[in-house]
Design an enzyme around this catalytic site. Sequence first.
Site, PDB file in Angstrom:
ATOM      1  N   THR A  14       8.228   9.189  70.527  1.00  0.00           N
ATOM      2  CA  THR A  14       7.666  10.531  70.706  1.00  0.00           C
ATOM      3  C   THR A  14       6.345  10.495  71.454  1.00  0.00           C
ATOM      4  OG1 THR A  14       8.728  11.319  68.684  1.00  0.00           O
ATOM      5  CG2 THR A  14       6.864  12.583  69.502  1.00  0.00           C
TER       6      THR A  14
ATOM      7  N   LYS B  14      -6.737   6.640  57.934  1.00  0.00           N
ATOM      8  CA  LYS B  14      -7.664   7.356  58.815  1.00  0.00           C
ATOM      9  C   LYS B  14      -9.068   7.401  58.222  1.00  0.00           C
ATOM     10  CE  LYS B  14      -3.782  10.064  60.541  1.00  0.00           C
ATOM     11  NZ  LYS B  14      -3.076  11.370  60.486  1.00  0.00           N
TER      12      LYS B  14
ATOM     13  N   GLU C 269      -8.823   6.372  70.147  1.00  0.00           N
ATOM     14  CA  GLU C 269      -9.091   7.769  69.790  1.00  0.00           C
ATOM     15  C   GLU C 269      -7.916   8.420  69.080  1.00  0.00           C
ATOM     16  OE1 GLU C 269     -10.961  10.607  68.817  1.00  0.00           O
ATOM     17  OE2 GLU C 269     -12.150   9.787  70.462  1.00  0.00           O
TER      18      GLU C 269
ATOM     19  N   GLY D 137      10.824  19.246  60.944  1.00  0.00           N
ATOM     20  CA  GLY D 137      10.352  18.082  61.675  1.00  0.00           C
ATOM     21  C   GLY D 137       8.910  17.707  61.434  1.00  0.00           C
TER      22      GLY D 137
ATOM     23  N   GLY E 258       6.493   0.957  73.968  1.00  0.00           N
ATOM     24  CA  GLY E 258       7.126   1.990  73.157  1.00  0.00           C
ATOM     25  C   GLY E 258       7.324   3.275  73.939  1.00  0.00           C
TER      26      GLY E 258
END
Length: 431
Positions: A15, A207, A131, A189, A12
């Site tokens: 971003t 999470k 992490e 954004g 990938g």
Amino acid sequence: MNEKVVNAALLGLGTVGTGVYKVIKSQEQEMTAKLGCQVRITKILVRNLEKASGKVDDPSVLTTDWADIEGDPSIDIVIELIGGIEPARTYILAALKAGKNVVTANKDLIAVHGKEILETARTAQKDFLFEAAVAGGIPIISPLKNSLEANHVTEVMGIVNGTTNFILTKMSQEGMEFSDALALATELGYAEADPTADIEGIDAGRKVAILASVAFNSRVTLDNVHIEGITKITAKDIRYAKEMGCEIKLLGVARCQKDGVEAYVCPMLIPAEHPLASVNDSYNAVFVHGDAVGDTMFYGRGAGELPTASAVAGDVFEVVRNMKADCCGRVGCTCYKTLPVKDMADTHNRYFLRLQVEDRCGVLAEILEHFAKYQASVAQIMQKESKRPDTAEVVVITKLVSEGAFFKVKEELENSASVRKISSMIRVYQK
């Protein structure tokens, strides 16, 4: 392992993938001093070669074929940043079985299939580090597994989604309604084109599942986490919360108690003096309570290209050190317990309730009777003017009560002739 170079493959180049490429490139001059060798990205899996070619120095490293990575014995580390469940799960399992270490930021996958992947890594005696899956650039997984390992951790809680925190900040500081704050977050954004996973609490829920599993050494999956989002929060709720000395934040809470683990995500009132009340905009913060260390707080950017890339690259460096010491897989799955996860009805909280009621004498006493019936003590109650004729607005904050009992009160109020509408119900955080 080549003592001069460790080869890595990147899955990938979005971003975060682009950020990881930049961070590793930026470390080239100091990498040998830090690690004793160089880390080179020799393959990058992408969907569109032409689109990706402008993001890298050498387009020859780009490929659209996973087999080019899986079958390359020179690649020691696979960095998975494509996200989602599939094909990420297939690629990660194949990489581990092929003798490669894996680093990922994929919270979706870990929250659902973490056990399978960690067991595969243990069998292969390889590292699987993640992490960046929680709180972006904030170190939290490694501290829980290493620095705080000597503690019995009883609570992990905090703000773990930057999009919702930005929205609630704008609602609090500028009086915006939810829809306007979401529109601004999208424009700047902070919010995706489809913000559902963020605003409905799903992202934070993933999470919390990961944090609870690591902190309490017992498996918690996404299905175990009670999840509510912020779409029903109004500017009026926030204004009333301020009058009561509180802010409203979307909190992820995981507690380890004698009768089991609590894990939930929901908007909550939190006292203005609590450090989390001043965590604003897209920042994240996580509190950890351990029996030896007491309270610790981890604060910083919870998302973004370079903050997340920082965490990913840190894991890559950790893998390299383990490779040099021939100790990959030394800290793998830490879930050696099997603790029950409590039903939300068995948890205890305080509650903020905003009601539209008949504006007449005796109505407050009638309302309080419903609370008394289920031993739900009221800590604060205030009556507000309403724009509707013959209607008053009442705001109640309870003392600590079981969720099961509180919802019986709420059901009776909904069916009461004197209550015209329950406008909102929000939990109140209590340590």
